[in-house]
Structure formats: structure tokens, C-alpha cells
Design an enzyme around this catalytic site. Sequence first.
Site, PDB file in Angstrom:
ATOM      1  N   LYS A  67       7.957  -2.226   5.277  1.00  0.00           N
ATOM      2  CA  LYS A  67       8.294  -1.208   4.428  1.00  0.00           C
ATOM      3  C   LYS A  67       9.386  -0.338   4.702  1.00  0.00           C
ATOM      4  O   LYS A  67       9.828   0.014   5.696  1.00  0.00           O
ATOM      5  CB  LYS A  67       6.864  -0.696   4.562  1.00  0.00           C
ATOM      6  CG  LYS A  67       6.640   0.417   3.300  1.00  0.00           C
ATOM      7  CD  LYS A  67       5.453   1.283   3.387  1.00  0.00           C
ATOM      8  CE  LYS A  67       5.039   2.279   2.342  1.00  0.00           C
ATOM      9  NZ  LYS A  67       3.831   2.838   2.796  1.00  0.00           N
ATOM     10  N   SER A 105       1.209   2.942  -1.416  1.00  0.00           N
ATOM     11  CA  SER A 105       2.567   3.168  -1.348  1.00  0.00           C
ATOM     12  C   SER A 105       3.407   1.828  -0.889  1.00  0.00           C
ATOM     13  O   SER A 105       4.508   1.657  -0.986  1.00  0.00           O
ATOM     14  CB  SER A 105       3.243   4.590  -0.748  1.00  0.00           C
ATOM     15  OG  SER A 105       2.933   4.333   0.741  1.00  0.00           O
ATOM     16  N   SER A 149      -2.443   3.879   1.490  1.00  0.00           N
ATOM     17  CA  SER A 149      -1.039   3.193   1.214  1.00  0.00           C
ATOM     18  C   SER A 149      -1.192   1.482   1.462  1.00  0.00           C
ATOM     19  O   SER A 149      -0.309   0.843   1.260  1.00  0.00           O
ATOM     20  CB  SER A 149       0.180   3.617   1.471  1.00  0.00           C
ATOM     21  OG  SER A 149       0.030   5.140   0.878  1.00  0.00           O
TER      22      SER A 149
END
Length: 469
Positions: free
Chosen positions: A80, A155, A179
Site C-alpha cells: 500500500k 483504504s 482499512s
Amino acid sequence: MSELWRLSASEMVRQMAAGEVTSRELVEAHLARIDAVNPRVNAVVRVLRDEALKAAGDADRKRWEGARLGSLHGVPFTIKDCIDVAGLPTTWGSAVLAEAISPVDAPVVEKMRAAGAIPIGRTNLPDFAMRPSTDSSLYGLTRNPWDHDRTAGGSSGGDAAALASGMTPIGLGSDLGGSLRNPANACGIVSVRPSAGRVPIAQQVPGPDQHISNQLMNVQGPMARTVADVRLVLETIIGAHPKDPWAIDAPLVGKPIPSPIRVAVLTTLPGAPLESAVADAVRGAADALANAGYDVVEACPPRYEEAIETWGQIIVGDQRFGAEGVLPLLSPDTLRYFNFYLDGVPPFASSFEMSEALIRRHAIAMEWSAFQEDHPIILGPTWTRVTPGHGYDLEAGSLAGLLETIRPVTPANLLGLPSVCVPSRLDPATGLPIGVLVGGRRFREDICLDAAAIIEAAAGVATPIDPRF
């Protein structure tokens, strides 16, 4: 070679050890898969092609030379874009940080490299990881491989979409308010939010200083297509690290719990109804555990709604500190989303109110701990409804409207508890995956993963898939 991207990470490890495949072949297969499907999905925002191919060649040479190898030697993975990778920008999905180069790897990346794993790409996230839907002002919208009109969650949505479509076997994400689990639910893959202090965190971009809410509730953890792979990666990244003063060394497997293990099942939630398909997914998971010998009962942990409210209060009250300098940096959509929280939760009037919230957090944690002494596993939904469309979090119109969907993920963050998201079924109406949460006491990821593996086997929700658009 073109189908090697379908293998699990565990199977890749086995085949390389048996001499059936090389690391270079695995990396090349995943790079080709990224080339083939990423233009439609937009999950991988930076491909580390040259670095990965070189690392794969080095990995193969070490194997041929008989060198000592790590648990993930030669296996590719993605990261990420809010987790530092040495020499690369940590953009947080924002143009403001597009050139913010990290000088060092984050501890989780460092541990993965030490185990022999090979970074092949950076994945998308919403601006500053603030939304439960992945739409970046820098990189654009990530689409759900199951349905391009549905959110990939957030996210950590880039990693989830990349996993579901075969672009990577392992992803590293983060979780302050769901997330890791939001996108796992949306994309039909597996993730674990580790216990607080289980996995080390240290951030160089935008800086090492962390809000109190981040110190208490934010974690980094693994995402994969199978429970076995999540367990394998978790074993690799746990443990103390000199850059994190709070992470500790603790065994992944705890003391045996007398059988039958009691499971508290939530097919209804205080404060928000569940869509029938979601409730059915929870019941299906409960049936799988009951058939495996667990003692399954309908029960809700104490002060459930208060836990959700306290999570929001601490997040917003804390994040208001220094917000004046951050708000001008946010994209219009992110600012609108953040304003739901600012409008929905009043600021702390004084340090006394902040202290009261933290005292309440501790009191809730004590009651949950007592509850989990009798109910070591808590099984419930991830979201209250089947995965909605893009922008659902902005269309909610308010904090209350947003929390109506994502509320089940937040108590684990408030209390620092482990929480595994695992697919339980496909929605008969839409064909979309529906995940459930398997939670446990702190540092008992092992029993959560054991239960999740049973649910996974009964559900039969398989990825990777070709994007369905």
C-alpha cells in the site's frame, strides 16, 4: 507460466522448494498479469519491474547455491502506498506527497525482505487513507474486479483488488478504522487486523510523529487470498522492532482453549439493521463453526454501540489537532468525507473530555475482556449491507449514514483486538462476495485464523478471478 499468478503464496513456496518453478518465473507471471488487467482495475499504481526481476534472479541464485532461505523466499508481494519503501515516494494517494521519497523501508517491508519476499508494486489508496472507498486524487479510482460499478473498499483497496484479480499473492495494508477488512469484504479476499503491538509500525513519510489515535488504534497487516497465506505472512512480520517502542515479541500461538470453544454470533446489530444477505452470510459461517464442533450462541459484546461512538470521538477529537494545516491539502472529496466526522462529532472542549473518552475506552475494554473469557471468538458481519457502488461513503451525507454501513469494523480498532475478515458466501442476487469478521482476545490471532479457515473451506469463495467487465 502464464497461470502461475493463480497459485497461493504457500503453494509458490512449495513449488520453488521442489524445483518446479523459479522465482523469476513467478515474478514474470505476475508482471504480465499486471500488464493485462491493471489498466481496467487501476489497483497497482507503481510497478517495480526492474527491481523485482533483479531480486528474483538473486533469489534463484541463492537457492541454487544452497544458501539459507527465508519463509517467503522468492515470493512477490505488493505494498500500500502509505507504507514506506526505501528509495520510493510514499504518496498516501495525494499529489502533495508525490515526490516524498522515503529513505528506509517500513519495519513490515524490512521483515518481508528478510524473509526473501520480493516487492513488485505499490498499490492505490484514497487520499491520506481517509476513506473506506479507494479513489485517489493522484492515481484515480480503483475498480472492484467483481463488478466495476462497485467500490473496492478502502483504504487498502488497491491491494484487495490486486489480490482478487491475480496481480499479487500477498499485500501489505493498514487499518485505523477497518482499512484492511473493508476492502477484503468488498473484493472477496482474506485479511487480518492484528492486535495492537503485534506488528511493528514506524513511518518516515510524512513524518514519524503520530496522533494519539494512530498510536492506539492504527495497525499494519497482511492481505491474501487464503487464510493459510495470511497466517504465513503474519508469522513473518510480527515481533519487536527497534523503530517501534510498543511492538513486542509474543508467540503467534497461545495457550490451548478447552473445547468446545464458544462463539458469540451477531446476526443482528445494535443500532443498525443487517441486509438479509449479510445476515445469511453470518448464519452460514456460524453453521460451519457449529458443524466443526464449536459452541455457537447468539450474543453481543457489552457496550457495543458505545464502543463505536467512542472510536469516532477519539478519532475526531484527536485528528482535529493540527487539522487547520491539513485541511487545505485534502482533495474536495476527501474534505467532504472528513467533514462528515467534524460535523458529526463535537470537538473535545478540554483535555478533561479527552481523558474521559480514554477512561471510557478502558472500561469498555475491561468488559469486553470479561465477555471474551466466556466467548473467545466473536463472529459477525463486516459491513451491514452488500458492497455498494463507488462514492457510497460520500452519498451517505453524514457520519451516522456512513457508520450504518461500516460500524462492525470499528470496535476492534478502539480496543486493539485482532479481527479476521474472510469470505462467507456470494450474494445470490448480485454475485458479490460477502465477508464476515472473526474476532478474538488480544494476541489470539491464532484461534481467529483457525475459525476463519473453517469458514473459508465451507464457503468456497475462490479468487483470483478475471475482472468481470
